[in-house]
Design an enzyme around this catalytic site. Structure first.
Site, short mmCIF file in Angstrom:
data_model
loop_
_atom_site.label_atom_id
_atom_site.label_comp_id
_atom_site.label_asym_id
_atom_site.label_seq_id
_atom_site.Cartn_x
_atom_site.Cartn_y
_atom_site.Cartn_z
N THR A 277 0.73 -0.98 -0.04
CA THR A 277 -0.03 -0.14 0.05
C THR A 277 1.07 1.19 -0.03
O THR A 277 2.24 1.04 0.01
CB THR A 277 -0.78 0.00 1.11
OG1 THR A 277 0.20 0.17 2.15
CG2 THR A 277 -1.77 -1.20 1.41
N ASP B 256 -2.23 -9.48 -0.83
CA ASP B 256 -3.40 -8.69 -0.07
C ASP B 256 -3.92 -9.71 1.01
O ASP B 256 -4.38 -10.86 0.37
CB ASP B 256 -4.46 -8.29 -1.16
CG ASP B 256 -5.34 -7.62 -0.18
OD1 ASP B 256 -5.28 -7.54 1.01
OD2 ASP B 256 -6.51 -6.87 -0.95
N THR C 294 -1.40 -3.01 19.39
CA THR C 294 -1.07 -1.59 19.87
C THR C 294 -1.71 -1.63 21.36
O THR C 294 -2.72 -1.93 21.75
CB THR C 294 -1.75 -0.59 18.97
OG1 THR C 294 -1.62 0.69 19.64
CG2 THR C 294 -2.95 -0.71 18.67
N ASP C 295 -1.11 -0.53 21.96
CA ASP C 295 -1.56 0.12 23.26
C ASP C 295 -3.04 0.90 23.24
O ASP C 295 -3.69 1.17 24.06
CB ASP C 295 -0.58 0.77 24.07
CG ASP C 295 -0.44 2.02 23.47
OD1 ASP C 295 -0.48 2.42 22.28
OD2 ASP C 295 0.54 2.77 24.26
N GLU C 296 -3.21 1.32 21.80
CA GLU C 296 -4.42 2.06 21.65
C GLU C 296 -5.69 1.38 21.83
O GLU C 296 -6.55 2.11 21.91
CB GLU C 296 -4.19 2.78 20.38
CG GLU C 296 -3.07 3.55 20.13
CD GLU C 296 -2.98 4.48 18.71
OE1 GLU C 296 -4.16 4.93 18.37
OE2 GLU C 296 -2.05 4.77 18.27
N TYR D 128 -9.27 3.16 13.87
CA TYR D 128 -8.06 2.33 13.87
C TYR D 128 -8.00 1.37 15.15
O TYR D 128 -7.65 0.07 15.06
CB TYR D 128 -6.79 3.39 13.98
CG TYR D 128 -5.36 2.62 14.19
CD1 TYR D 128 -5.01 1.54 13.48
CD2 TYR D 128 -4.74 2.80 15.34
CE1 TYR D 128 -3.78 0.78 13.84
CE2 TYR D 128 -3.47 2.08 15.94
CZ TYR D 128 -3.28 1.11 14.95
OH TYR D 128 -1.82 0.54 15.39
N LYS E 224 -8.13 -2.72 15.38
CA LYS E 224 -6.84 -3.49 16.23
C LYS E 224 -7.64 -4.30 17.19
O LYS E 224 -7.23 -5.56 17.57
CB LYS E 224 -5.77 -2.53 16.64
CG LYS E 224 -4.88 -1.97 15.38
CD LYS E 224 -4.17 -2.79 14.53
CE LYS E 224 -2.84 -3.57 15.08
NZ LYS E 224 -2.23 -4.49 14.22
N ASN F 59 3.85 3.71 21.21
CA ASN F 59 4.25 4.36 20.08
C ASN F 59 5.87 4.03 19.59
O ASN F 59 6.61 4.30 20.30
CB ASN F 59 3.99 5.88 20.02
CG ASN F 59 2.51 6.34 20.10
OD1 ASN F 59 1.93 5.78 20.71
ND2 ASN F 59 2.53 7.18 19.06
N PRO G 63 3.05 21.05 12.58
CA PRO G 63 1.89 21.13 13.13
C PRO G 63 1.46 20.19 14.41
O PRO G 63 1.81 19.00 14.49
CB PRO G 63 0.89 20.58 12.04
CG PRO G 63 1.59 19.42 11.40
CD PRO G 63 3.28 20.20 11.51
N TYR H 45 -1.15 19.12 17.14
CA TYR H 45 -2.61 19.00 17.36
C TYR H 45 -2.97 19.66 18.97
O TYR H 45 -2.22 19.45 19.97
CB TYR H 45 -3.15 17.60 17.52
CG TYR H 45 -2.96 16.96 16.08
CD1 TYR H 45 -2.60 17.64 14.77
CD2 TYR H 45 -2.97 15.60 15.86
CE1 TYR H 45 -2.44 17.08 13.68
CE2 TYR H 45 -2.93 15.17 14.87
CZ TYR H 45 -2.66 15.72 13.58
OH TYR H 45 -2.31 15.18 12.13
N ARG I 189 -7.10 16.44 16.82
CA ARG I 189 -7.74 15.55 16.39
C ARG I 189 -8.98 15.08 17.09
O ARG I 189 -9.12 14.90 18.16
CB ARG I 189 -7.01 14.43 16.26
CG ARG I 189 -7.08 12.95 15.86
CD ARG I 189 -6.01 11.94 16.47
NE ARG I 189 -5.05 11.67 15.48
CZ ARG I 189 -3.88 10.99 15.69
NH1 ARG I 189 -3.75 10.37 16.82
NH2 ARG I 189 -3.05 11.13 14.68
#
Ligand code: NAD
Ligand code: TYD
Length: 352
Positions: free
Chosen positions: A40, A65, A133-135, A158, A162, A187, A213, A215, A290
């Site tokens: 991708t 894929d 991920t920890d997210e 996202y 996950k 991260n 930038p 946020y 965000r």
């Protein structure tokens, strides 16, 4: 565990390519890596330039894929896959807010296809390692850290996709006895990270004198881990982790975004002094936040440290220094990405 044919998915991305290099250089891995990647926008074969030649017969690439179930099954049987390290994913939160569809497809359906194919290999299959991920845990207040017992509360498309894939991995272990391990990491930063993510974006913009930038108020906190440390953590979990278990991975390096941006400005000033324009901190620009922006992440990696002895080797200051230096030494790499040159090469090379 003696892996002969390890399928690495998403091996042309940031962490996957670092992992392949890391693993092939290790004395305790003797197998072959089959890298299946759809290429991708985030997959760049240049990240693995020279690897095939450096390790003859031990690395091969298949453009694939993971959402194509027939192709995934064919890969498993053709290469007699006996273990998987699964990185392939849509990985950028901001993109998932604008266009969640492919996150649902790749991160959920793609993981399902891989699990099915792994199950189909029966007793020949040794391990499915899922990189997460920890997210998935959502956002923390000013104190505390995520443990393996923290309930899942994902806040972005996202992290929700996950989280779904994590649950599928767990279910395949519990229901079918598939040997699995799973790591939830904070991260990452380091070489070969696509320049849409905070650290490479700020380094490259600072070099070019463009706005940096930040946020919201810039006080969101992430726990940062140098990518090489993550690769070693994954290999440690694959080798010694208990099957069916999850392990949190972190850098013990909580940082506010604004502090990171300022550190990068100072490093770029040091390594590439700007002629008369003034310090790079002048480029810092606060922009609209965000939506659903998680305030703070922090990882307790006591389980991984206590059970398996892993600990990060790099401090944030040393890792960031190395990283900024790498982007300065490899300007051609990011120039080719930003100019779209490598995307045209992929089209020419692979026809899609
Ligand atoms: P990345 O976006 O740099 O790379 C993703 C790779 O997956 C690319 O090479 C891409 O071509 C490939 N891919 C995407 N869709 C595919 C599909 N349908 N079939 C086959 N290949 C496909 O991502 P990354 O930062 O290297 O992250 C790798 C994994 O680690 C992801 O699963 C991510 O959720 C997880 N993770 C990342 C971080 C981080 O800070 N980057 C932290 C913790 C966990
Ligand atoms: P990012 O690198 O996108 O990782 P993630 O969203 O997975 O944590 O962003 C890291 C932090 O930096 C996050 O709090 C959002 C913030 N950020 C900015 O302030 N400016 C930017 O341009 C980007 C890309 C991120």
């Amino acid at each position: 565990m003696d892996i002969r044919n390890l399928l690495v998915t998403g091996g042309c991305g940031f962490i996957g390519s670092n992992f392949i290099r890391h693993l092939l250089a290790k004395a305790d891995f003797h197998g072959r890596i089959i890298n299946a990647d759809q290429l991708t926008y985030a997959g760049n074969p240049e990240n693995l330039r020279g690897v095939e030649e450096a390790y003859p017969g031990r690395y091969l690439f298949r453009k694939a894929d993971i959402c194509d179930a027939d192709l995934v099954r064919e890969i498993f049987s053709h290469y007699e896959i006996d273990a998987v390290c699964h990185f392939a994913a849509e990985s950028h939160v901001d993109r998932s807010i604008l266009k969640p569809d492919c996150f649902i497809r790749t991160n959920i359906l793609g993981t399902f296809n891989l699990l099915e194919a792994a199950k189909g290999r029966g007793s020949a299959f040794q391990l499915f390692h899922h990189v997460s991920t920890d997210e998935v845990f959502g956002s923390l207040g000013p104190v505390g850290a995520f443990t393996e017992e923290t309930p899942y509360r994902p806040n972005s498309p996202y992290s929700a996709s996950k989280a779904s894939s994590d649950h599928l991995v767990r279910a395949y272990h519990e229901t079918y006895g598939l040997p699995t391990t799973l790591s939830n990491c904070s991260n990452n930063y380091g070489p070969y990270q696509f320049p849409e993510k905070l650290i490479p974006l700020v380094v490259l913009n600072a070099l070019e004198g463009k706005p940096l930038p930040v946020y919201g108020d810039g006080k969101n906190v992430r726990d940062w881990l140098y990518v090489e440390d993550h690769c070693e953590a994954i290999w440690t979990v694959m080798g010694k982790g208990r099957r069916g278990e999850t392990y949190n991975v972190g850098g013990r390096a909580e940082m506010e975004n604004i502090a990171i941006v300022e550190m990068i400005c100072d490093l770029v000033d040091e390594f590439a002094p700007s002629s008369g324009a003034g310090p790079r901190r002048r480029l810092i620009t606060f922009v609209k936040d965000r939506p659903g922006h998680d305030r703070r992440y922090a990882i307790d990696f006591g389980k991984l440290n206590g059970e398996l002895g892993w600990t990060p080797a790099e401090s944030f200051a040393s890792g960031l220094r190395k990283t900024v230096q790498w982007y300065l030494d490899n300007k051609g790499w990011s120039e080719r990405i930003c100019s779209g040159e490598y995307q045209s090469w992929i089209k020419e090379q692979y026809g899609s």
